[in-house]
Every structure is written in structure tokens, then in C-alpha cells.
Design a protein around this motif. Structure first.
Motif, PDB file in Angstrom:
ATOM      1  N   ILE A 186       1.313  19.312   0.937  1.00 40.67           N
ATOM      2  CA  ILE A 186       0.165  18.661  -0.192  1.00 40.67           C
ATOM      3  C   ILE A 186       0.286  17.465   0.037  1.00 40.67           C
ATOM      4  CG2 ILE A 186       0.361  17.878  -2.918  1.00 40.67           C
ATOM      5  CD1 ILE A 186       1.429  21.109  -3.210  1.00 40.67           C
ATOM      6  N   ALA A 187       1.828  17.025   0.590  1.00 42.32           N
ATOM      7  CA  ALA A 187       1.571  14.914   0.441  1.00 42.32           C
ATOM      8  C   ALA A 187       0.657  14.512   1.225  1.00 42.32           C
ATOM      9  CB  ALA A 187       2.580  15.196   0.949  1.00 42.32           C
ATOM     10  N   VAL A 188       0.576  15.117   2.472  1.00 47.57           N
ATOM     11  CA  VAL A 188      -0.907  15.481   3.826  1.00 47.57           C
ATOM     12  C   VAL A 188      -1.770  15.634   3.377  1.00 47.57           C
ATOM     13  CG1 VAL A 188      -1.426  15.881   6.197  1.00 47.57           C
ATOM     14  CG2 VAL A 188       1.272  16.297   5.913  1.00 47.57           C
ATOM     15  N   LEU A 189      -2.355  16.387   2.813  1.00 45.25           N
ATOM     16  CA  LEU A 189      -3.861  16.527   1.335  1.00 45.25           C
ATOM     17  C   LEU A 189      -3.823  15.157   0.584  1.00 45.25           C
ATOM     18  CD1 LEU A 189      -3.375  20.302   1.709  1.00 45.25           C
ATOM     19  CD2 LEU A 189      -5.599  18.778   3.776  1.00 45.25           C
ATOM     20  N   ARG A 190      -3.029  14.711  -0.009  1.00 39.05           N
ATOM     21  CA  ARG A 190      -3.064  13.608  -0.694  1.00 39.05           C
ATOM     22  C   ARG A 190      -3.707  13.456  -2.417  1.00 39.05           C
ATOM     23  NH1 ARG A 190      -2.964   8.706   3.144  1.00 39.05           N
ATOM     24  NH2 ARG A 190      -1.578   9.262   4.200  1.00 39.05           N
ATOM     25  N   PRO A 191      -3.598  15.012  -2.931  1.00 43.55           N
ATOM     26  CA  PRO A 191      -5.251  15.150  -3.336  1.00 43.55           C
ATOM     27  C   PRO A 191      -5.225  14.398  -4.766  1.00 43.55           C
ATOM     28  CG  PRO A 191      -2.524  16.737  -4.035  1.00 43.55           C
ATOM     29  CD  PRO A 191      -2.649  15.454  -3.041  1.00 43.55           C
ATOM     30  N   ALA A 234       0.677  -1.129  -0.542  1.00 46.65           N
ATOM     31  CA  ALA A 234      -0.009  -0.174  -0.360  1.00 46.65           C
ATOM     32  C   ALA A 234       0.973   1.581  -0.051  1.00 46.65           C
ATOM     33  CB  ALA A 234      -1.004  -0.170   1.137  1.00 46.65           C
ATOM     34  N   PHE A 235       1.891   1.464   0.700  1.00 50.07           N
ATOM     35  CA  PHE A 235       2.808   2.326   0.674  1.00 50.07           C
ATOM     36  C   PHE A 235       3.174   2.965  -0.216  1.00 50.07           C
ATOM     37  CE2 PHE A 235       7.307   4.563   0.900  1.00 50.07           C
ATOM     38  CZ  PHE A 235       7.224   5.249   2.677  1.00 50.07           C
ATOM     39  N   LYS A 236       3.658   1.543  -1.138  1.00 50.60           N
ATOM     40  CA  LYS A 236       4.903   1.723  -1.947  1.00 50.60           C
ATOM     41  C   LYS A 236       3.384   2.038  -3.289  1.00 50.60           C
ATOM     42  CE  LYS A 236       6.456  -1.492  -5.564  1.00 50.60           C
ATOM     43  NZ  LYS A 236       7.750  -1.294  -6.050  1.00 50.60           N
ATOM     44  N   ASP A 237       2.426   2.117  -3.427  1.00 52.75           N
ATOM     45  CA  ASP A 237       1.392   1.951  -4.592  1.00 52.75           C
ATOM     46  C   ASP A 237       0.683   3.467  -4.192  1.00 52.75           C
ATOM     47  OD1 ASP A 237      -0.869   1.986  -6.867  1.00 52.75           O
ATOM     48  OD2 ASP A 237      -1.894   2.835  -4.408  1.00 52.75           O
ATOM     49  N   ARG A 238       0.853   4.035  -2.587  1.00 48.43           N
ATOM     50  CA  ARG A 238       1.179   5.540  -2.643  1.00 48.43           C
ATOM     51  C   ARG A 238       1.786   6.933  -3.386  1.00 48.43           C
ATOM     52  NH1 ARG A 238      -2.406   6.819   2.530  1.00 48.43           N
ATOM     53  NH2 ARG A 238      -3.847   6.855   1.168  1.00 48.43           N
ATOM     54  N   TRP A 239       3.333   6.331  -2.777  1.00 43.52           N
ATOM     55  CA  TRP A 239       3.885   6.770  -2.618  1.00 43.52           C
ATOM     56  C   TRP A 239       4.605   7.212  -4.565  1.00 43.52           C
ATOM     57  CZ3 TRP A 239       3.400  10.712  -0.558  1.00 43.52           C
ATOM     58  CH2 TRP A 239       3.647  11.071   0.948  1.00 43.52           C
ATOM     59  N   GLU A 240       4.608   5.603  -5.172  1.00 41.90           N
ATOM     60  CA  GLU A 240       5.700   5.503  -7.012  1.00 41.90           C
ATOM     61  C   GLU A 240       4.373   6.188  -7.350  1.00 41.90           C
ATOM     62  OE1 GLU A 240       8.333   1.490  -6.334  1.00 41.90           O
ATOM     63  OE2 GLU A 240       6.323   1.575  -7.334  1.00 41.90           O
ATOM     64  N   ASP A 284      12.937  -2.219  -2.476  1.00 37.71           N
ATOM     65  CA  ASP A 284      11.763  -1.792  -4.035  1.00 37.71           C
ATOM     66  C   ASP A 284      10.972  -0.693  -4.339  1.00 37.71           C
ATOM     67  OD1 ASP A 284      13.008  -4.632  -4.362  1.00 37.71           O
ATOM     68  OD2 ASP A 284      11.180  -5.758  -3.215  1.00 37.71           O
ATOM     69  N   VAL A 285      10.917   0.440  -3.584  1.00 36.76           N
ATOM     70  CA  VAL A 285      10.321   1.534  -3.128  1.00 36.76           C
ATOM     71  C   VAL A 285      11.093   2.532  -4.029  1.00 36.76           C
ATOM     72  CG1 VAL A 285      10.498   2.701  -1.425  1.00 36.76           C
ATOM     73  CG2 VAL A 285       8.255   2.931  -2.480  1.00 36.76           C
ATOM     74  N   ALA A 286      10.060   3.093  -5.184  1.00 39.89           N
ATOM     75  CA  ALA A 286      11.315   4.344  -6.206  1.00 39.89           C
ATOM     76  C   ALA A 286      10.526   4.882  -6.258  1.00 39.89           C
ATOM     77  CB  ALA A 286      10.617   3.997  -7.431  1.00 39.89           C
ATOM     78  N   PRO A 287       9.610   6.016  -5.648  1.00 39.70           N
ATOM     79  CA  PRO A 287       9.087   7.343  -4.574  1.00 39.70           C
ATOM     80  C   PRO A 287       8.914   8.470  -5.843  1.00 39.70           C
ATOM     81  CG  PRO A 287      10.588   6.335  -2.887  1.00 39.70           C
ATOM     82  CD  PRO A 287      11.509   6.124  -3.957  1.00 39.70           C
ATOM     83  N   LEU A 288       8.115   8.787  -5.916  1.00 44.83           N
ATOM     84  CA  LEU A 288       7.979   9.703  -7.044  1.00 44.83           C
ATOM     85  C   LEU A 288       6.558  10.291  -6.568  1.00 44.83           C
ATOM     86  CD1 LEU A 288       8.660  10.824  -9.630  1.00 44.83           C
ATOM     87  CD2 LEU A 288       7.260   9.439 -10.890  1.00 44.83           C
ATOM     88  N   PRO A 289       6.982  11.028  -5.838  1.00 47.49           N
ATOM     89  CA  PRO A 289       5.798  12.240  -4.698  1.00 47.49           C
ATOM     90  C   PRO A 289       5.174  13.735  -5.383  1.00 47.49           C
ATOM     91  CG  PRO A 289       8.081  12.639  -3.976  1.00 47.49           C
ATOM     92  CD  PRO A 289       8.110  11.775  -4.507  1.00 47.49           C
ATOM     93  N   PHE A 290       6.494  13.885  -5.997  1.00 46.21           N
ATOM     94  CA  PHE A 290       5.991  15.261  -6.988  1.00 46.21           C
ATOM     95  C   PHE A 290       6.485  15.539  -8.181  1.00 46.21           C
ATOM     96  CE2 PHE A 290       5.298  16.206  -2.832  1.00 46.21           C
ATOM     97  CZ  PHE A 290       4.392  16.700  -2.026  1.00 46.21           C
TER      98      PHE A 290
END
Length: 927
Positions: free
Chosen positions: A589-594, A98-104, A191-197
Motif C-alpha cells: 500500500i505504501a509503495v502504491l500511494r493510494p 516533500a518527504f514530510k508532506d507525503r508521510w505526515e 521535525d517529521v511526525a510520520p503517520l503512514p496509516f
């Protein structure tokens, strides 16, 4: 009035005293009366322009301080450690998957656009940003600075500065994400590749409405961005390991990009010069890096074997590389639909027989796309191409071939109202072999485009060639413009119409089996309420652009959503002017999760009770249309031309016109941002407030109940309250009094101000035929009637969070407006007092007066300086043997006229435009 009004405190006290008189005399205008008090003192010599400048400087500092407090509350907390803690507290994913799906996938795409909103001079920008970052109060020494000319190069440099701070802030967010993952899931976190913005810009690539950006500018900017980004990657890697082996590839690539950027910064109008620059760029070179995939793979592999701190640093770097590619961000080209139509006709309809709005055009384009064979192109083809739209595709082809092969490019199509226009863009992308890397995005902003957008999307998404294209790209991209839409239908109706359009996109994607691609929705609002930025809090700002209702349409259809917003020009870049502000903004923005929403949330009453909400929407829209089509509204908005405004960008604010055309200037000649800004300056944001009161008439209680119970309704009202809290119908009326012949005739009445008798008589006589006094009175009356109805509605709605500074802001605006009105009166009196006869007797006095009345002051002064020169040939400059008796007296020029008339007009006008900045700062942004 006895004591001179020489301080802002005195102005506010006097204004408060005058306001009390409206109880006994409702038509009494405190703002105009205060301006008269100031004008009398100014004309009597009791108040100087220098003292006026002192009060304006005081107002400038106060307005900047006020704006600072608003900025701070908008993104609070601002301290970096508090934002890191806030981000960590928001991690609630129960599993690594779930973490990986949200932040990738990006929470938001942020586009740094260059709309003309560079209102603040550099010192004020820095002072405001530092103050909002926690540096205390505004230093008074920042005001009074001369405004630099805003050039395209300046805009680009500011965009790059803002993006650089945004990148650094994103790195902090990514490092925090990785640290959390390493702690929670030590066996999986690699295995996580973050792409928040993601970040992008169209500065230097936006051709809509301008012809001053050449293709070589765009190539040069892209190369400069590549060099800058590589330099930042190098610095980041050197901090991890100054001897890292990857530096041997990145450092030469950085230097190579910088050299090529220099090549394209030169004058390439000579084919020989272009050939040299182009051949250097297209030639094979071991330093020519076109993709970061290999670098990313090697750094990621190294991270798996490194200790945790080094691994986090390496993966933070690769996350940045994955997000930005070989540039400071992605880029957006923009053209107008008409430019695309002209280009496509040359290919499929050279005789002009096809109606591009017809089904037949779609059939022709469908066939053309399916049969097109990609063509090769080079810089020579780009240099000789005459069509703007085709030239943009050729430029994109060269960028993808020789600068960055990985980062996709957006092609935004302004005023796009037909599916055939998008298909034309797809055709050109395929023709030049770049359809797999270009997102063709229609912009919906006109009333027609919003009204028929659902049909447009249904037809476009049903096209097999378009379906094949978007599946190859993996996304459907559309753009909605809040600024023009807000001008044409009003900001509330625009927001609701855009929301419905977004919902129709979800339906069309579902109906056509396109749920396997993502929906990238770009909302181009600005920083002000007139351009679609909700002013109360960040949560409202994000929801205003893409509401929970619209997001649920996509989530329930199983469509991945990619929200995108713009940060426009100087106002938008302020949010990224310091590391503290940039991190605060990205953290909020990250906390509000648009990009996320609860699909099971109960239906908002606003959407359930469409019998009420649709009528409410339509009534506001109709009211706004009446204003836009009204000769009264148009004449009032254009009464001063654009003379109330400072130049705030490199793009012109309106088309050129002659002096006589000012009287008949159409609102469509003025772009959206200047239009909104004029409304601010006249004291009433009509396109935000107007019509809301009238829409509730006859049904106040039921409408109020709906708005109270609905989260969306409460959000609408928060916007209206914020705008209404700064609005003043009395100020609108006060501007009209400047053109009231009776006012000028009465000023010297009964022996008062006898020294102004001749000037007032001349003004009175001249203005007898002027229509502006009546225009402003009619507009003020219409606004007042609607405002009474609005106040009746607001009385039924509890105010959720009253602005404690509201009255202070209103007093500040009132004092500033009165001071400006006094300065305008000073200019009028001086202009009408200039002697009629001059050395250059072809100058029309009426022409000069009209220039001053429409605030084309620079032109008026140029005429007066030509008519009254202070230096010209003197007889004693000639060495002649023959004597002369002429001229009889030495002519010393017109120094007195300059001193008494021309210079005071010039100084007063400059001061009035500083007040423009004061008012915009209290509103929170320009336009």
C-alpha cells in the motif's frame, strides 16, 4: 464406470473424460453426470461417506494451498527484509518538505470490520496464514476441525489480533521512514511526525441490522481496547528503556483501564451495579489517563537529545500514539437512517408532521442546530435511553469524556438518502457536546442513494451549519458500500457509480469553498470480487475502490484526500494474521500511494468516450436489474434457503421466516454477503459477470477497442475474467436437476438401481409439483446466452496475464460440486425413505422433506429425532406390585432408523458444508 471414485485425482480424470462428451452432445452436463456416478456408487455401497470425507479433506487441503498461492502473489514479496528494501526504494522525495508532506498524512485508513466472513476454523486460518508467510505447504492435519460458534467476543478478539500485527508492521514502516530521513536530512529529520496509516474498527459498535450489542458492550470493548493499547505502549517503552520515567504514568493507567474494563464486562442490568461501575469510571483518579498529548511531547523532546537509534525508537512510539490514541485504533459506530429519523422526530417533530425528505425538514434542522444548547449526560441517561441512535451518541459522549478525549469517533449512517439525515446526526453531536470529535458519515449503497448522491452532496455541502461543522472537524467524511451496491446494480456498475459519486463530492466541495478541509472517503468492500475487492493484484484493488480519475478530481481542486478501506472479518484479517503478511500488505500500500495521483496524467479514453462507456455501464446495470427483479433469479438463489452456507459471523444472515415463507423468500431478506456467497456456491458470480456480454452486443469491435486502450477498461475486464474463469453455467443447471422429477423417475429405469425404486418413485411423485427444476433451467439458459456474448467480446481482448492455475481451479471446483451433488442426492433418498408412521404422528412427512430440500436439515433432523426417539420410559423402570401384560414385547426404540436414515443425512450434510469452504477458498474469500 467400473473402478470406484475414491480419490480427487480419479474425480478430475473422470470429469475431464465427461467434458469431452459435450462436443457431440452440447446439452450433456459433466458435473451432474459425475455426481450421478458418485451417487450410484454411494447407494450401492461401493463408496462410503467415510471415503467421501477423505476426498473432501483432500480437496480442503488443495483449496487452502491454492488460496495460499493467490495470497502470496497478491502481496509479494512477503519476506520482511525484502519489504523493508522495497519501501526504501520507493523514497523519491527530492526535499525534506516533500518527504514530510507525503508521510505526515495517512496513505490509507484501514478499518477492521466484522462482517460475517469468519469462514475458516482457527486451525485452517493459522495454516493458511503461515503458508502464505513462507512456511511451505498446507499441513493436512488442519482440516476436519469442528467449527466453533462465531460470537461477538470472538470477532472482537480476532480484530484486535489483526490490528496488533498491523500496528507492529506500521512501526517497522515508520522506523524505516525515520532512518531514511535521519540519513538524508540529519539537521531536519526530528521535525517529521510520520503517520503512514490509521487503523479503526467497528466490531462491537455497529448497530445496523442487529439488536444484540448493548451500550455496555461498546463501553466495555472500548475500555478493553484502551487497556490492551496501553499494555502495548508499555512493552514498547520498556524495550527502549526498562526504567523510563514515563512508565510511572503509563503502567498505572494500563492497570486502571483493565480494572474498569472488568467493571463493564459484568452484568450491569441492575441500576445499583451500573452505578458502582459508572462512578468508578467517572471519578477523579490519578491513574485515569484521557490524553497522550503530554506523553508524546515529553518523548519527542527526549528524542531530540538522544542518539539516533534511541531517537528513532522513541519517535516510532510517539507515531503510534499519535495514530491510535488511547485505543487499539479509532472506532466507528454505525446506525441505520431510520433509527436516526425516529430519534430526531422526538426532538423536532413529535407529532410526525414533517417529511424528512423535504426542504422543510432541512430548514427545521438548520434552525435546530443553530439554536441547540449542549446537554450534559451520564451513564444513567445512557442506560434508560430507548432510542438506538440517541443511545449511540450518548455512548460516544461517555467515551470521549472518560476513556479517550483525543481520538475522534465516526458515526456511519447506513441507507442514508437525504441530507436531513446527516443534519440530524450533526444535531445530536452538537446536542451532547461532541460535534468537534464526531465525523457524521453518510453511507451510499442503494441504487437510489448512488443515483441521487450528487444532488444529495450538492444540497448538504451548501448548508451553512454543515459547513461550519466540517470546518471545525477539518474533514468531510462519506462512505460507499460496494457490497450492497454490487448486489443491487451489479459490481461493475456499482464501482462506476461510486466513482462518479466520489467525483461529485470533489465538485461540491470546490463549488462550496470547502477545499480547506480534507475528504475522507471510506470504501467498504470485502475480500471477494462479489463484494468489490479486485482479485488480480493490489494495485487493482486500491484503484477499484478509489480510481485515479476520482483522485484527480480532488488533487486538481487542491483538496487533501484521506482514502479508507475495510478489511472484513476472517477473510480480511488474514492479511494481518502474521507479522510477515501484515508488513507485506502495508508495504504494498505504501509503495502504491493510494492517497496520491498525477494530476497531469492524460485523460483515460474510458472517460473521454462517454458515448460508449456510459451506454456500456447503463446496459450492464439494466441487465443486472432484470436479474434482481426476476422471479426466476430470486427463486433459484433462494432454492436452498441459506442451507448451502456455514454460519460465518455473529450477525444473522437473514430475518426469521417460517417454512412456507422459504418458497417466497425475497432477495432483500438475505444480506449482501450471503447473497454473494450463494452465487459462488451455485457456480456463477452473476453480479460480477452478467450483462457485460449483452452490453457489447452489436458493437463488439468498438467496445473492445475502448476497453483495450483504457487502463480503467482493462481493469474492468481483469475483474470479469477472474470471475468468469471460475464460473460454470453447467453447475448452475446441475443444481436444478436435483429437483427434476423425470431424473428420479428414470434412475431405476430398465432394471438399474432396483433397490432405489421405491425411493426414486416417491421423489419423482413429490417433485412433479416442484418449480425448481424449471427455474434453474431458465436461469442457466439466460446466463448461457449472455456468456456467449461475453466470450465473443473477450476474444477481441488480449489476456494480459493468464492465470496458469485456472484449469486446475475449475477442475477442483467441478469435482467438489459433483461430490456435493452426490451427497445431496444421498440426503434426498434417505429422507424420502424414512417410514411414514412414527410414535409422534403429528410430524408431516412433506414438511420434513421440504426442510431437507431447502437444506434446513438441522430442523428436519430435530423433527425426525422427536418422531423416532431412541430412549424413552421403559416398563421395568417402575417398581409396581400390580402385574401387567402390556406392552407385549420389549420396545427397543428406533435405533435402526437413526442408523439408516437420520445419521447418514446428518453426516452427509456436514460433509456438504465442508465443500462450501472448499469452493469459497478457490474463489479466494467467502461471499
Amino acid at each position: 464406470m467400473k473402478e470406484p471414485l475414491t480419490s480427487v485425482a480419479a474425480l478430475k480424470d473422470r470429469l475431464q473424460e465427461l467434458h469431452e462428451r459435450t462436443v457431440e452432445t452440447p446439452l450433456f452436463n459433466p458435473v451432474f453426470q459425475l455426481s450421478l456416478d458418485l451417487s450410484r456408487q454411494l447407494e450401492a455401497g461401493e463408496l462410503s461417506l467415510s471415503q467421501c470425507e477423505g476426498m473432501i479433506a483432500e480437496l480442503e487441503v488443495a483449496a487452502l494451498q491454492n488460496r495460499c498461492e493467490r495470497m502470496t502473489s497478491y502481496v509479494a514479496p512477503v519476506a520482511q527484509d525484502e519489504n523493508t528494501a522495497a519501501l526504501q526504494a520507493s523514497f523519491d522525495s527530492p526535499t525534506f518538505a516533500a518527504f514530510k508532506d507525503r508521510w505526515e498524512r495517512p496513505q490509507l485508513h484501514a478499518v477492521f470490520t466484522a462482517h460475517p466472513t469468519f469462514l475458516l476454523p482457527p486451525k485452517q486460518t493459522a495454516a493458511l496464514a503461515d503458508c502464505a508467510s513462507g512456511a511451505g505447504t498446507i499441513d493436512a492435519t488442519c482440516v476436519g476441525e469442528e467449527r466453533p460458534q462465531v460470537t461477538l467476543a470472538y470477532e472482537h478478539s480476532r480484530a484486535m489480533f489483526a490490528i496488533a500485527n498491523a500496528q507492529d508492521a506500521r512501526d517497522k514502516v515508520v522506523a524505516t521512514l525515520l532512518g531514511h530521513a535521519a540519513t538524508q536530512w540529519p539537521g531536519d529529520w526530528h521535525d517529521v511526525a510520520p503517520l503512514p496509516f490509521r487503523f479503526a474498527t467497528w466490531v462491537g459498535y455497529d448497530m445496523d441490522g442487529r439488536t444484540d450489542i448493548t451500550w455496555s458492550n461498546s463501553i466495555g470493548f472500548r475500555l478493553a481496547e484502551k487497556a490492551e493499547r496501553l499494555a502495548r505502549y508499555v512493552a514498547q517503552l520498556e524495550k527502549i528503556d526498562s526504567g523510563h520515567p514515563q512508565l510511572s504514568e503509563l503502567v498505572p493507567a494500563r492497570d486502571y483501564a483493565a480494572e474498569r474494563a472488568q467493571d463493564f464486562a459484568a452484568d450491569l442490568s441492575d441500576p445499583a451495579a451500573l452505578s458502582v461501575a459508572a462512578n468508578r469510571l467517572t471519578a477523579s483518579d490519578p491513574r485515569k489517563l484521557l490524553s497522550l498529548k503530554g506523553v508524546i511531547d515529553q518523548l519527542e523532546a527526549e528524542a531530540r537529545e538522544a542518539d539516533q537509534d534511541r531517537a528513532i525508537a522513541l519517535k516510532t512510539l510517539t507515531a503510534a500514539m499519535r495514530a491510535d490514541g488511547l485505543g487499539m485504533g479509532w472506532i466507528h459506530f454505525r446506525v441505520n437512517a431510520k433509527q436516526l429519523h425516529n430519534a430526531i422526530r422526538r426532538r423536532i417533530d413529535p407529532e410526525g408532521k414533517i417529511d424528512l425528505a423535504s426542504k422543510g425538514a432541512v430548514v427545521h434542522l438548520r434552525k435546530a442546530i443553530s439554536e441547540v444548547t449542549p446537554l450534559r449526560s451520564n451513564f444513567g441517561a445512557l442506560a434508560i435511553e430507548a432510542s438506538t441512535a440517541t443511545r449511540q451518541f450518548l455512548a460516544m459522549a461517555q467515551i470521549l469524556a472518560h476513556i479517550d478525549a483525543d481520538a475522534p469517533i465516526r458515526m456511519l449512517i447506513a441507507e442514508c438518502e437525504e441530507p436531513a439525515t446527516v443534519l440530524a446526526a450533526v444535531y445530536f453531536a452538537k446536542l451532547f457536546g461532541i460535534a468537534d470529535k464526531v465525523d457524521c458519515s453518510p453511507l451510499f449503497e442503494t441504487e437510489s442513494a448512488l443515483e441521487h448522491g450528487g444532488r444529495f452532496l450538492d444540497e448538504l455541502l451548501a448548508e451553512p451549519e454543515y459547513q461550519a461543522y466540517v470546518r471545525k472537524r477539518g474533514r468531510i467524511a462519506i462512505q460507499a458500500g460496494f457490497s450492497d451496491a454490487g448486489r443491487f446494480v451489479g459490481q461493475l456498475p456499482a464501482s462506476l457509480a461510486i466513482e462518479r459519486l466520489q467525483g461529485r463530492l470533489a465538485e461540491a466541495m470546490d463549488a462550496n469553498g470547502l477545499t480547506d478541509v480534507s475528504a475522507l472517503i471510506f470504501n467498504t468492500h470485502g475480500e471477494s470480487m462479489g463484494r468489490g475487492a479486485h482479485p488480480t493484484k493490489m494495485a487493482d484493488r486500491l484503484d477499484w475502490a478509489l480510481s485515479p480519475w476520482a483522485k484527480r478530481r480532488f488533487v486538481r481542486a487542491g483538496i487533501a484526500l484521506e482514502p479508507e478501506v475495510s478489511f472484513q472479518g476472517g477473510d480480511g484479517y488474514l492479511w494481518f494474521d502474521t507479522p510477515e503478511l501484515a508488513l507485506a500488505m502495508l508495504t504494498r500500500i505504501a509503495v502504491l500511494r493510494p492517497n496520491d495521483t498525477d494530476p497531469d496524467a492524460p485523460t483515460d479514453e474510458f472517460y473521454r468516450r462517454t458515448d460508449l462507456s456510459l451506454d456500456f455501464y447503463r446496459a450492464i446495470k439494466e441487465h443486472q436489474r432484470h436479474h434482481l427483479e426476476s422471479r426466476t433469479y430470486s427463486r433459484a438463489i433462494t432454492a436452498f434457503g441459506l442451507g448451502l452456507l456455514n454460519s460465518t459471523g455473529s450477525r444473522v444472515s437473514r430475518r426469521q421466516s417460517d417454512l412456507n415463507a422459504d418458497r417466497d423468500m425475497s432477495l432483500r431478506q438475505i444480506r449482501a454477503i450471503p447473497h454473494n456467497s450463494i452465487l459462488q456456491q451455485l457456480g456463477y458470480p452473476v453480479n460480477v459477470i452478467a450483462g457485460v456480454g449483452e452490453a457489447a452486443e452489436g458493437n463488439y469491435e468498438e467496445i473492445a477497442a475502448l476497453l483495450r486502450e483504457s487502463p480503467r477498461g482493462r481493469e474492468l475486464i481483469r475483474l470479469v475474467r477472474a470471475a468468469n474463469g471460475l464460473a460454470s453455467v453447467k453447475t448452475v443447471a446441475a443444481f436444478g436437476e436435483l429437483f427434476n422429477s423425470a431424473y428420479w423417475a428414470s434412475r431405476p429405469y430398465r432394471g438399474t438401481e432396483t433397490h432405489l425404486t421405491d425411493a426414486c418413485e416417491a421423489l419423482s411423485e413429490y417433485l412433479v409439483k416442484d418449480d425448481r427444476a424449471g427455474v434453474f433451467r431458465r436461469l442457466a439458459s439466460r446466463l448461457r446466452v449472455d456468456a456467449m456474448k461475453l466470450h465473443r467480446l473477450l476474444a477481441l481482448l488480449p489476456e494480459e496475464a493468464p492465470d496458469p492455475a485456472r484449469e486446475e481451479k475449475r477442475r477442483m471446483i467441478g469435482a467438489a460440486q459433483a461430490l456435493r451433488l452426490a451427497l445431496l442426492q444421498h440426503m434426498f433418498l434417505r429422507a424420502v425413505s424414512v417410514p411414514v408412521f412414527s410414535r409422534a404422528n403429528d410430524v408431516s412427512r412433506d414438511d420434513v422433506l421440504e426442510m431437507v430440500f431447502t437444506l434446513r436439515v438441522d430442523e428436519a433432523l430435530a423433527q425426525l429425532r422427536r418422531a423416532y426417539p431412541v430412549s424413552f420410559p421403559q416398563i421395568d423402570q417402575f417398581d409396581l406390585t400390580e402385574p401387567t401384560d402390556w406392552p407385549e414385547n420389549a420396545d427397543h426404540g428406533y435405533e435402526a432408523i437413526h442408523r439408516n436414515f437420520i445419521e447418514p443425512i446428518d453426516e452427509a450434510y456436514a460433509l456438504s458444508r465442508r465443500i462450501t469452504t472448499v469452493i469459497a477458498n478457490v474463489f479466494g474469500a467467502h461471499g
